[in-house]
Scaffold this motif. Structure first.
Motif, PDB file in Angstrom:
ATOM      1  N   VAL A  33       0.829  -1.126   0.019  1.00  0.00           N
ATOM      2  CA  VAL A  33      -0.170  -0.024  -0.094  1.00  0.00           C
ATOM      3  C   VAL A  33       0.990   1.240  -0.013  1.00  0.00           C
ATOM      4  O   VAL A  33       0.501   2.358  -0.679  1.00  0.00           O
ATOM      5  N   PRO A  34       1.746   1.422   0.858  1.00  0.00           N
ATOM      6  CA  PRO A  34       2.748   2.709   0.730  1.00  0.00           C
ATOM      7  C   PRO A  34       3.441   2.758  -0.679  1.00  0.00           C
ATOM      8  O   PRO A  34       3.228   3.967  -1.051  1.00  0.00           O
ATOM      9  N   ALA A  35       3.875   1.806  -1.097  1.00  0.00           N
ATOM     10  CA  ALA A  35       4.635   2.017  -2.390  1.00  0.00           C
ATOM     11  C   ALA A  35       3.701   2.259  -3.519  1.00  0.00           C
ATOM     12  O   ALA A  35       3.916   3.098  -4.316  1.00  0.00           O
ATOM     13  N   PHE A  36       2.227   1.728  -3.361  1.00  0.00           N
ATOM     14  CA  PHE A  36       1.013   2.046  -4.407  1.00  0.00           C
ATOM     15  C   PHE A  36       0.908   3.451  -4.457  1.00  0.00           C
ATOM     16  O   PHE A  36       0.822   4.202  -5.627  1.00  0.00           O
ATOM     17  N   LEU A  37       0.669   3.751  -3.242  1.00  0.00           N
ATOM     18  CA  LEU A  37       0.446   5.328  -2.836  1.00  0.00           C
ATOM     19  C   LEU A  37       1.356   6.253  -3.425  1.00  0.00           C
ATOM     20  O   LEU A  37       1.347   7.327  -3.910  1.00  0.00           O
ATOM     21  N   ARG A  38       2.855   6.104  -2.966  1.00  0.00           N
ATOM     22  CA  ARG A  38       3.928   6.842  -3.590  1.00  0.00           C
ATOM     23  C   ARG A  38       3.769   6.745  -5.122  1.00  0.00           C
ATOM     24  O   ARG A  38       4.308   7.934  -5.787  1.00  0.00           O
ATOM     25  N   SER A  39       3.513   5.867  -5.681  1.00  0.00           N
ATOM     26  CA  SER A  39       3.480   5.776  -7.389  1.00  0.00           C
ATOM     27  C   SER A  39       2.533   6.620  -7.719  1.00  0.00           C
ATOM     28  O   SER A  39       2.495   7.395  -8.972  1.00  0.00           O
ATOM     29  N   VAL A  40       1.409   6.549  -7.237  1.00  0.00           N
ATOM     30  CA  VAL A  40       0.111   7.552  -7.565  1.00  0.00           C
ATOM     31  C   VAL A  40       0.597   9.066  -7.429  1.00  0.00           C
ATOM     32  O   VAL A  40       0.379   9.874  -8.334  1.00  0.00           O
ATOM     33  N   PHE A  41       0.996   9.326  -5.978  1.00  0.00           N
ATOM     34  CA  PHE A  41       1.095  10.795  -5.705  1.00  0.00           C
ATOM     35  C   PHE A  41       2.197  11.181  -6.354  1.00  0.00           C
ATOM     36  O   PHE A  41       2.513  12.329  -6.605  1.00  0.00           O
ATOM     37  N   GLY A  42       3.261  10.405  -6.618  1.00  0.00           N
ATOM     38  CA  GLY A  42       4.654  10.639  -7.010  1.00  0.00           C
ATOM     39  C   GLY A  42       4.462  11.013  -8.646  1.00  0.00           C
ATOM     40  O   GLY A  42       5.411  11.309  -9.479  1.00  0.00           O
ATOM     41  N   GLY A  43       3.423  10.735  -9.352  1.00  0.00           N
ATOM     42  CA  GLY A  43       3.185  10.783 -10.765  1.00  0.00           C
ATOM     43  C   GLY A  43       3.816   9.538 -11.546  1.00  0.00           C
ATOM     44  O   GLY A  43       3.838   9.695 -12.861  1.00  0.00           O
ATOM     45  N   LEU A  44       4.021   8.560 -10.823  1.00  0.00           N
ATOM     46  CA  LEU A  44       4.627   7.360 -11.816  1.00  0.00           C
ATOM     47  C   LEU A  44       3.415   6.301 -12.342  1.00  0.00           C
ATOM     48  O   LEU A  44       3.546   5.789 -13.342  1.00  0.00           O
ATOM     49  N   ALA A  45       2.248   6.664 -11.734  1.00  0.00           N
ATOM     50  CA  ALA A  45       0.744   5.994 -12.252  1.00  0.00           C
ATOM     51  C   ALA A  45       0.521   6.433 -13.411  1.00  0.00           C
ATOM     52  O   ALA A  45       0.508   7.780 -13.661  1.00  0.00           O
ATOM     53  N   HIS A  46       0.245   5.704 -14.308  1.00  0.00           N
ATOM     54  CA  HIS A  46      -0.381   5.860 -15.705  1.00  0.00           C
ATOM     55  C   HIS A  46      -1.253   5.179 -16.239  1.00  0.00           C
ATOM     56  O   HIS A  46      -1.646   4.103 -15.577  1.00  0.00           O
ATOM     57  N   VAL A  47      -2.368   5.689 -17.401  1.00  0.00           N
ATOM     58  CA  VAL A  47      -3.131   4.971 -17.713  1.00  0.00           C
ATOM     59  C   VAL A  47      -2.624   4.653 -19.301  1.00  0.00           C
ATOM     60  O   VAL A  47      -2.088   5.355 -20.305  1.00  0.00           O
ATOM     61  N   ARG A  48      -2.741   3.280 -19.602  1.00  0.00           N
ATOM     62  CA  ARG A  48      -2.247   2.821 -20.949  1.00  0.00           C
ATOM     63  C   ARG A  48      -3.585   2.520 -21.718  1.00  0.00           C
ATOM     64  O   ARG A  48      -4.448   1.992 -21.371  1.00  0.00           O
ATOM     65  N   ALA A  49      -3.418   3.493 -22.780  1.00  0.00           N
ATOM     66  CA  ALA A  49      -4.660   3.170 -24.004  1.00  0.00           C
ATOM     67  C   ALA A  49      -4.237   2.017 -24.770  1.00  0.00           C
ATOM     68  O   ALA A  49      -3.078   1.818 -25.308  1.00  0.00           O
ATOM     69  N   ARG A  50      -5.099   1.247 -25.168  1.00  0.00           N
ATOM     70  CA  ARG A  50      -5.179   0.246 -26.171  1.00  0.00           C
ATOM     71  C   ARG A  50      -6.104   0.370 -27.365  1.00  0.00           C
ATOM     72  O   ARG A  50      -7.398   0.807 -27.174  1.00  0.00           O
ATOM     73  N   ARG A  51      -5.571   0.367 -28.644  1.00  0.00           N
ATOM     74  CA  ARG A  51      -6.231   0.357 -29.635  1.00  0.00           C
ATOM     75  C   ARG A  51      -7.184  -0.637 -30.014  1.00  0.00           C
ATOM     76  O   ARG A  51      -8.303  -0.608 -30.393  1.00  0.00           O
TER      77      ARG A  51
END
Length: 152
Positions: free
Chosen positions: A99-117
């Motif tokens: 959970v702490p690493a997950f939140l750091r990725s979200v709040f730190g800007g590492l989380a992203h959304v991948r679009a698939r065609r």
């Protein structure tokens, strides 16, 4: 050990880790606690007035909401896992230690959304330590402005 955090054996230690992450990213946090088998969400089958598990322990669940954008909430379950909601996307079964690493990725800007065609679709990708990532399907109708701004 993840990001310098030790194993989070109790709900209280997990809440302390959430508070530390909130402070690290200057986020407000509001935490509520549900204690007892008759109060926790996964023990709705507990009888009337029954507060302990069959082994005599007192289950403890916590719910935390973080201020700011994106809207993030965390429900810590007594079974050492969590449900994290990022904007409108529910990420179930996250191990409590992640959970702490997950939140750091979200709040730190590492989380992203991948679009698939093809087939068309979106996935929220949250990097975790050890070359792992949590991936969650994002229905197009649930794309918020924050999620849309993270599309790659």
């Amino acid at each position: 050990m993840i990001d310098g955090m030790e194993h989070l054996p109790t709900t209280e230690s997990a809440v302390a880790a959430l508070v530390a992450v909130a402070a690290e990213y200057a986020r407000e946090i509001e935490v509520t606690h549900d204690i007892g088998a008759d109060q926790t969400s996964r023990r709705s089958a507990a009888g009337l007035g029954v507060t302990t598990d069959p082994d005599g322990s007192l289950p403890h669940e916590a719910f935390a909401e973080f201020g700011g954008v994106p809207r993030v909430s965390v429900r810590l379950f007594p079974e050492d896992d969590a449900l994290i909601t990022v904007d409108t996307v529910e990420c179930p079964d996250i191990p409590r230690d992640d959970v702490p690493a997950f939140l750091r990725s979200v709040f730190g800007g590492l989380a992203h959304v991948r679009a698939r065609r093809f087939p068309p679709g979106y996935r929220l990708i949250v990097p975790l330590p050890g070359d792992r990532a949590h991936k969650e399907l994002v229905p197009m109708v649930l794309l918020t402005p924050w999620l849309s701004s993270r599309v790659r």
